[in-house]
Design a protein around this motif. Structure first.
Motif, PDB file in Angstrom:
ATOM      1  N   ARG A 157       0.997  -1.312   0.000  1.00 16.20           N
ATOM      2  CA  ARG A 157      -0.092  -0.013  -0.098  1.00 16.20           C
ATOM      3  C   ARG A 157       0.972   1.088  -0.070  1.00 16.20           C
ATOM      4  O   ARG A 157       0.351   2.194  -0.726  1.00 16.20           O
ATOM      5  CB  ARG A 157      -0.864  -0.037   1.335  1.00 16.20           C
ATOM      6  CG  ARG A 157      -2.354  -1.109   0.903  1.00 16.20           C
ATOM      7  CD  ARG A 157      -3.451  -0.699   2.242  1.00 16.20           C
ATOM      8  NE  ARG A 157      -3.576   0.449   2.401  1.00 16.20           N
ATOM      9  CZ  ARG A 157      -4.797   0.987   1.688  1.00 16.20           C
ATOM     10  NH1 ARG A 157      -5.495   0.060   0.637  1.00 16.20           N
ATOM     11  NH2 ARG A 157      -5.045   2.126   1.885  1.00 16.20           N
ATOM     12  N   LEU A 178      -0.973   4.553  -0.905  1.00 21.55           N
ATOM     13  CA  LEU A 178      -2.267   4.505   0.045  1.00 21.55           C
ATOM     14  C   LEU A 178      -1.643   4.414   1.475  1.00 21.55           C
ATOM     15  O   LEU A 178      -0.717   4.352   1.954  1.00 21.55           O
ATOM     16  CB  LEU A 178      -2.789   3.100  -0.538  1.00 21.55           C
ATOM     17  CG  LEU A 178      -3.274   3.093  -1.843  1.00 21.55           C
ATOM     18  CD1 LEU A 178      -3.785   1.648  -2.098  1.00 21.55           C
ATOM     19  CD2 LEU A 178      -4.326   4.092  -2.256  1.00 21.55           C
ATOM     20  N   GLU A 202     -12.647  -3.468   2.501  1.00 20.43           N
ATOM     21  CA  GLU A 202     -12.554  -2.320   1.621  1.00 20.43           C
ATOM     22  C   GLU A 202     -11.121  -1.816   1.499  1.00 20.43           C
ATOM     23  O   GLU A 202     -10.734  -1.489   0.148  1.00 20.43           O
ATOM     24  CB  GLU A 202     -13.584  -0.879   2.276  1.00 20.43           C
ATOM     25  CG  GLU A 202     -13.560   0.155   1.409  1.00 20.43           C
ATOM     26  CD  GLU A 202     -13.941   0.040   0.289  1.00 20.43           C
ATOM     27  OE1 GLU A 202     -13.541   0.788  -0.752  1.00 20.43           O
ATOM     28  OE2 GLU A 202     -15.081  -0.619   0.106  1.00 20.43           O
ATOM     29  N   SER A 203     -10.318  -1.935   2.311  1.00 21.91           N
ATOM     30  CA  SER A 203      -8.900  -1.634   2.049  1.00 21.91           C
ATOM     31  C   SER A 203      -8.344  -2.564   0.950  1.00 21.91           C
ATOM     32  O   SER A 203      -7.685  -2.005  -0.145  1.00 21.91           O
ATOM     33  CB  SER A 203      -7.996  -1.765   3.381  1.00 21.91           C
ATOM     34  OG  SER A 203      -6.843  -1.811   3.249  1.00 21.91           O
ATOM     35  N   ARG A 208      -9.895  -3.992  -1.634  1.00 25.98           N
ATOM     36  CA  ARG A 208     -10.650  -3.498  -2.661  1.00 25.98           C
ATOM     37  C   ARG A 208      -9.959  -2.645  -3.337  1.00 25.98           C
ATOM     38  O   ARG A 208      -9.864  -2.379  -4.621  1.00 25.98           O
ATOM     39  CB  ARG A 208     -12.098  -3.343  -2.488  1.00 25.98           C
ATOM     40  CG  ARG A 208     -12.865  -2.875  -3.831  1.00 25.98           C
ATOM     41  CD  ARG A 208     -14.257  -2.489  -3.580  1.00 25.98           C
ATOM     42  NE  ARG A 208     -14.923  -3.510  -3.101  1.00 25.98           N
ATOM     43  CZ  ARG A 208     -15.706  -3.767  -1.754  1.00 25.98           C
ATOM     44  NH1 ARG A 208     -15.219  -2.793  -0.898  1.00 25.98           N
ATOM     45  NH2 ARG A 208     -16.259  -4.833  -1.566  1.00 25.98           N
ATOM     46  N   GLU A 209      -9.689  -1.379  -2.443  1.00 27.93           N
ATOM     47  CA  GLU A 209      -8.823  -0.225  -2.934  1.00 27.93           C
ATOM     48  C   GLU A 209      -7.656  -0.376  -3.298  1.00 27.93           C
ATOM     49  O   GLU A 209      -7.272   0.180  -4.655  1.00 27.93           O
ATOM     50  CB  GLU A 209      -8.754   0.653  -2.032  1.00 27.93           C
ATOM     51  CG  GLU A 209      -8.092   2.164  -1.999  1.00 27.93           C
ATOM     52  CD  GLU A 209      -7.922   3.042  -0.796  1.00 27.93           C
ATOM     53  OE1 GLU A 209      -8.105   4.403  -0.855  1.00 27.93           O
ATOM     54  OE2 GLU A 209      -7.458   2.451   0.432  1.00 27.93           O
ATOM     55  N   THR A 210      -6.915  -1.189  -2.696  1.00 26.26           N
ATOM     56  CA  THR A 210      -5.558  -1.887  -3.298  1.00 26.26           C
ATOM     57  C   THR A 210      -5.524  -2.287  -4.508  1.00 26.26           C
ATOM     58  O   THR A 210      -4.611  -2.255  -5.337  1.00 26.26           O
ATOM     59  CB  THR A 210      -4.742  -2.817  -2.182  1.00 26.26           C
ATOM     60  OG1 THR A 210      -4.971  -2.085  -0.802  1.00 26.26           O
ATOM     61  CG2 THR A 210      -3.447  -3.170  -2.667  1.00 26.26           C
ATOM     62  N   GLY A 226     -13.461  -4.700  -8.293  1.00 29.18           N
ATOM     63  CA  GLY A 226     -14.286  -4.443  -7.035  1.00 29.18           C
ATOM     64  C   GLY A 226     -14.954  -5.712  -6.732  1.00 29.18           C
ATOM     65  O   GLY A 226     -15.522  -5.851  -5.386  1.00 29.18           O
TER      66      GLY A 226
END
Length: 290
Positions: free
Chosen positions: A154, A159, A173-174, A176-178, A200
């Motif tokens: 990250r 991030l 959620e983390s 998914r963002e990564t 996603g």
């Protein structure tokens, strides 16, 4: 795409049936090439056992051929354990790189070879010592960090620090963002493993046992994932997500089966025990779908 079961909140949980629907069973018309060829560029002089564990796991997952490319010491140990392994370069349907390696000790020639793999069309399972090369790669990616590796990944992506492991919703959620920032599939190892694709899609996998937290089991997981990707002949993100979740389920279930050989609450296992139990875990997954 194969889906896992979802609860009332919409959380997708990967099950034996989910895994069974992803697995490809060989037919009478298959040969060793059509069943998939996986290449492993893993292990090092310092950690040659990682190569043995990944190769063993790939064979036990049911791939048609395993190619191993690595240091001489590691290759000798691989052949002593699994003489059917091919130690010559050639065409593969998936790569596994990084297990049992250290980026700080990597030669310039090895870095160039890994960058070539990561710039190619073949999907790549990226573990441990090759994770530093994943950012910016153009090959279809499946990265497999544990918690500290995930934090570094990250950071490389610009991030924030990851969420605490106990907060599963925030952790999902983390991930998914990564995955979206990386442009690949992320499998974050843990008591509950979380998989997310760049589009996603996410899944949670909780088939493991605490006895699985021992040296070398991550190398086994890399071999399982590489074999599944090669066997499926799949490179798109959605397929890699389902294959990653299936690999995590098989790995966890194999660990539970190995630990369950001891009475009561189970007992200690080593990484090769997990690889040895993979055929039974696969049989359970296939039985779950009839």
């Amino acid at each position: 795409m194969v889906d896992g079961g979802t609860d009332a909140t919409g959380i997708r949980t990967w099950t034996a049936g989910s895994a069974g629907r992803v697995l490809r069973v060989p037919t009478g018309s298959d040969d060793k090439y059509s069943r998939g060829v996986v290449g492993l560029r893993t292990g090092s002089d310092a950690f040659p056992g990682a190569a043995v564990l990944g190769v063993e796991a790939a064979w036990r997952t049911g791939v048609g051929m395993v190619r191993y490319l690595g240091p001489r010491r590691a290759a000798d140990l691989v052949l002593a354990r699994r003489p059917e392994t091919v130690t010559a370069d050639g065409r593969v349907q998936a790569w596994v790189i990084g297990s049992g390696t250290d980026a700080r000790a990597r030669s310039s020639d090895e870095t160039a070879a890994l960058r070539g793999i990561l710039a190619g069309p073949v999907p790549v399972v990226v573990d441990a010592g090759a994770l530093d090369l994943a950012v910016g790669a153009s090959a279809p990616l499946l990265v497999t960090p544990h918690a500290s590796e995930y934090a570094r990944l990250r950071g490389m992506l610009g991030l924030d620090a990851p969420e605490p492991p106990a907060d599963l919703d925030a952790r999902e959620e983390s991930v998914r963002e990564t995955a979206a920032m990386l442009g690949g599939t992320v499998l974050l190892k843990g008591a509950t493993t979380i998989v997310a694709t760049s589009s996603g899609w996410t899944a949670r996998v909780s088939s493991s046992t605490p006895w699985l937290a021992t040296a070398g089991t991550g190398d086994v997981l890399g071999g399982v994932l590489g074999a599944l990707v090669a066997t499926a002949h799949a490179a798109d993100a959605e397929a890699l997500g389902a294959l990653a979740a299936t690999g995590a389920w098989l790995h966890g279930r194999a660990g539970s089966l190995a630990a369950g050989r001891c009475p009561g609450r189970g007992g200690p296992i080593v990484a090769l025990d997990v690889a040895d139990a993979l055929p039974r875990a696969i049989a359970e997954a296939l039985a779950a779908v009839g």
